[in-house]
Design a protein around this motif. Structure first.
Motif, PDB file in Angstrom:
ATOM      1  N   LEU A   1       0.823  -1.211   0.000  1.00 40.34           N
ATOM      2  CA  LEU A   1       0.000   0.000   0.000  1.00 40.34           C
ATOM      3  C   LEU A   1       0.859   1.263   0.000  1.00 40.34           C
ATOM      4  O   LEU A   1       0.520   2.242  -0.646  1.00 40.34           O
ATOM      5  CB  LEU A   1      -0.954  -0.023   1.189  1.00 40.34           C
ATOM      6  CG  LEU A   1      -2.022  -1.126   1.101  1.00 40.34           C
ATOM      7  CD1 LEU A   1      -2.771  -1.253   2.410  1.00 40.34           C
ATOM      8  CD2 LEU A   1      -2.970  -0.869  -0.049  1.00 40.34           C
ATOM      9  N   ARG A   2       1.991   1.234   0.692  1.00 42.78           N
ATOM     10  CA  ARG A   2       2.917   2.378   0.661  1.00 42.78           C
ATOM     11  C   ARG A   2       3.426   2.620  -0.757  1.00 42.78           C
ATOM     12  O   ARG A   2       3.475   3.762  -1.227  1.00 42.78           O
ATOM     13  CB  ARG A   2       4.090   2.133   1.597  1.00 42.78           C
ATOM     14  CG  ARG A   2       3.774   2.318   3.043  1.00 42.78           C
ATOM     15  CD  ARG A   2       5.017   2.098   3.889  1.00 42.78           C
ATOM     16  NE  ARG A   2       4.695   2.271   5.285  1.00 42.78           N
ATOM     17  CZ  ARG A   2       5.167   1.508   6.252  1.00 42.78           C
ATOM     18  NH1 ARG A   2       6.017   0.531   5.992  1.00 42.78           N
ATOM     19  NH2 ARG A   2       4.826   1.739   7.500  1.00 42.78           N
TER      20      ARG A   2
ATOM     21  N   LEU B   1       3.142   5.752  -5.970  1.00 43.42           N
ATOM     22  CA  LEU B   1       2.972   5.770  -7.424  1.00 43.42           C
ATOM     23  C   LEU B   1       2.023   6.879  -7.875  1.00 43.42           C
ATOM     24  O   LEU B   1       2.062   7.309  -9.027  1.00 43.42           O
ATOM     25  CB  LEU B   1       2.452   4.414  -7.916  1.00 43.42           C
ATOM     26  CG  LEU B   1       3.434   3.252  -7.871  1.00 43.42           C
ATOM     27  CD1 LEU B   1       2.724   1.957  -8.227  1.00 43.42           C
ATOM     28  CD2 LEU B   1       4.603   3.497  -8.792  1.00 43.42           C
ATOM     29  N   GLU B   2       1.148   7.311  -6.973  1.00 40.43           N
ATOM     30  CA  GLU B   2       0.182   8.369  -7.259  1.00 40.43           C
ATOM     31  C   GLU B   2      -0.617   8.102  -8.537  1.00 40.43           C
ATOM     32  O   GLU B   2      -0.748   8.956  -9.409  1.00 40.43           O
ATOM     33  CB  GLU B   2       0.876   9.728  -7.319  1.00 40.43           C
ATOM     34  CG  GLU B   2       1.489  10.115  -5.997  1.00 40.43           C
ATOM     35  CD  GLU B   2       2.107  11.499  -5.997  1.00 40.43           C
ATOM     36  OE1 GLU B   2       1.972  12.229  -7.000  1.00 40.43           O
ATOM     37  OE2 GLU B   2       2.718  11.852  -4.981  1.00 40.43           O
ATOM     38  N   LEU B   3      -1.159   6.900  -8.627  1.00 39.42           N
ATOM     39  CA  LEU B   3      -1.986   6.526  -9.768  1.00 39.42           C
ATOM     40  C   LEU B   3      -3.377   7.127  -9.634  1.00 39.42           C
ATOM     41  O   LEU B   3      -3.786   7.546  -8.552  1.00 39.42           O
ATOM     42  CB  LEU B   3      -2.095   4.998  -9.849  1.00 39.42           C
ATOM     43  CG  LEU B   3      -0.789   4.232 -10.032  1.00 39.42           C
ATOM     44  CD1 LEU B   3      -1.053   2.732  -9.889  1.00 39.42           C
ATOM     45  CD2 LEU B   3      -0.161   4.539 -11.372  1.00 39.42           C
TER      46      LEU B   3
ATOM     47  N   ARG C   1      -7.049   2.949 -11.383  1.00 39.63           N
ATOM     48  CA  ARG C   1      -5.893   2.028 -11.393  1.00 39.63           C
ATOM     49  C   ARG C   1      -5.531   1.584  -9.979  1.00 39.63           C
ATOM     50  O   ARG C   1      -5.191   0.431  -9.754  1.00 39.63           O
ATOM     51  CB  ARG C   1      -4.708   2.691 -12.084  1.00 39.63           C
ATOM     52  CG  ARG C   1      -4.862   2.744 -13.569  1.00 39.63           C
ATOM     53  CD  ARG C   1      -3.545   3.176 -14.237  1.00 39.63           C
ATOM     54  NE  ARG C   1      -3.649   3.082 -15.673  1.00 39.63           N
ATOM     55  CZ  ARG C   1      -3.930   4.100 -16.471  1.00 39.63           C
ATOM     56  NH1 ARG C   1      -4.102   5.306 -15.971  1.00 39.63           N
ATOM     57  NH2 ARG C   1      -4.019   3.927 -17.771  1.00 39.63           N
ATOM     58  N   THR C   2      -5.599   2.522  -9.045  1.00 33.39           N
ATOM     59  CA  THR C   2      -5.295   2.187  -7.656  1.00 33.39           C
ATOM     60  C   THR C   2      -6.257   1.130  -7.147  1.00 33.39           C
ATOM     61  O   THR C   2      -5.855   0.138  -6.537  1.00 33.39           O
ATOM     62  CB  THR C   2      -5.377   3.448  -6.771  1.00 33.39           C
ATOM     63  OG1 THR C   2      -4.426   4.407  -7.251  1.00 33.39           O
ATOM     64  CG2 THR C   2      -5.083   3.126  -5.324  1.00 33.39           C
TER      65      THR C   2
ATOM     66  N   GLU D   1      -6.270   5.617   4.673  1.00 31.88           N
ATOM     67  CA  GLU D   1      -7.430   6.112   3.943  1.00 31.88           C
ATOM     68  C   GLU D   1      -7.762   5.201   2.762  1.00 31.88           C
ATOM     69  O   GLU D   1      -8.918   4.930   2.480  1.00 31.88           O
ATOM     70  CB  GLU D   1      -7.181   7.536   3.457  1.00 31.88           C
ATOM     71  CG  GLU D   1      -7.173   8.553   4.572  1.00 31.88           C
ATOM     72  CD  GLU D   1      -6.671   9.915   4.122  1.00 31.88           C
ATOM     73  OE1 GLU D   1      -6.298  10.084   2.946  1.00 31.88           O
ATOM     74  OE2 GLU D   1      -6.646  10.822   4.976  1.00 31.88           O
ATOM     75  N   LEU D   2      -6.713   4.718   2.071  1.00 27.06           N
ATOM     76  CA  LEU D   2      -6.913   3.809   0.949  1.00 27.06           C
ATOM     77  C   LEU D   2      -7.544   2.501   1.423  1.00 27.06           C
ATOM     78  O   LEU D   2      -8.499   2.012   0.827  1.00 27.06           O
ATOM     79  CB  LEU D   2      -5.583   3.534   0.242  1.00 27.06           C
ATOM     80  CG  LEU D   2      -5.618   2.593  -0.942  1.00 27.06           C
ATOM     81  CD1 LEU D   2      -6.461   3.159  -2.069  1.00 27.06           C
ATOM     82  CD2 LEU D   2      -4.204   2.330  -1.434  1.00 27.06           C
TER      83      LEU D   2
END
Length: 131
Positions: A6-7, A12-14, A18-19, A56-57
């Motif tokens: 997850l880190r 990657l800031e997709l 995509r994330t 949060e993700l």
């Protein structure tokens, strides 16, 4: 392993699509048992700012998963109710219910569907809910 994945994903800031796709893929192949989930939760309690985004993700992904589970369970419950109450005559109504992915509409349907006494009443309730 899960936190590290997850880190990396955060770095990657997709885009969100995509994330979510990568997270779903990862979740499919790395199911945690109860002890591992508890360990993960403990690790998530000590976070720096980057790890807050990881949390949060995870929260977002879990919320979507719970909602999707509720949707599928709701559809199954309504279809079973219609089948038991009205048999094959309710097939078209069952198909209509199966086509929705709107949790709020399914919740609205919950409030009224179990009070119906006839197939026509069920049709009216479902048609009104899914307009």
């Amino acid at each position: 392993m899960k936190i590290e994945f997850l880190r990396i994903l955060i770095r990657l800031e997709l885009d969100p699509v995509r994330t979510e796709m990568l997270t779903a893929f990862f979740e499919t192949y790395l199911n945690l048992n109860t002890d591992e989930e508890q360990h993960l939760e403990k690790e998530l309690q000590v976070l720096n700012s980057e790890e807050v985004r990881v949390l949060e993700l995870i929260s977002s992904y879990r919320r979507k998963g719970r909602d999707q589970g509720r949707i599928e369970e709701g559809k199954m419950l309504f279809c079973k109710f219609l089948d038991v109450q009205f048999g094959k005559a309710s097939t078209s109504l069952q198909e209509k219910v199966k086509q929705t992915d709107d949790l709020s509409r399914l919740n609205s349907l919950t409030d009224r569907i179990f009070a119906v006494k006839s197939l026509e009443e069920a049709r009216e309730v479902i048609d009104h809910t899914f307009i």
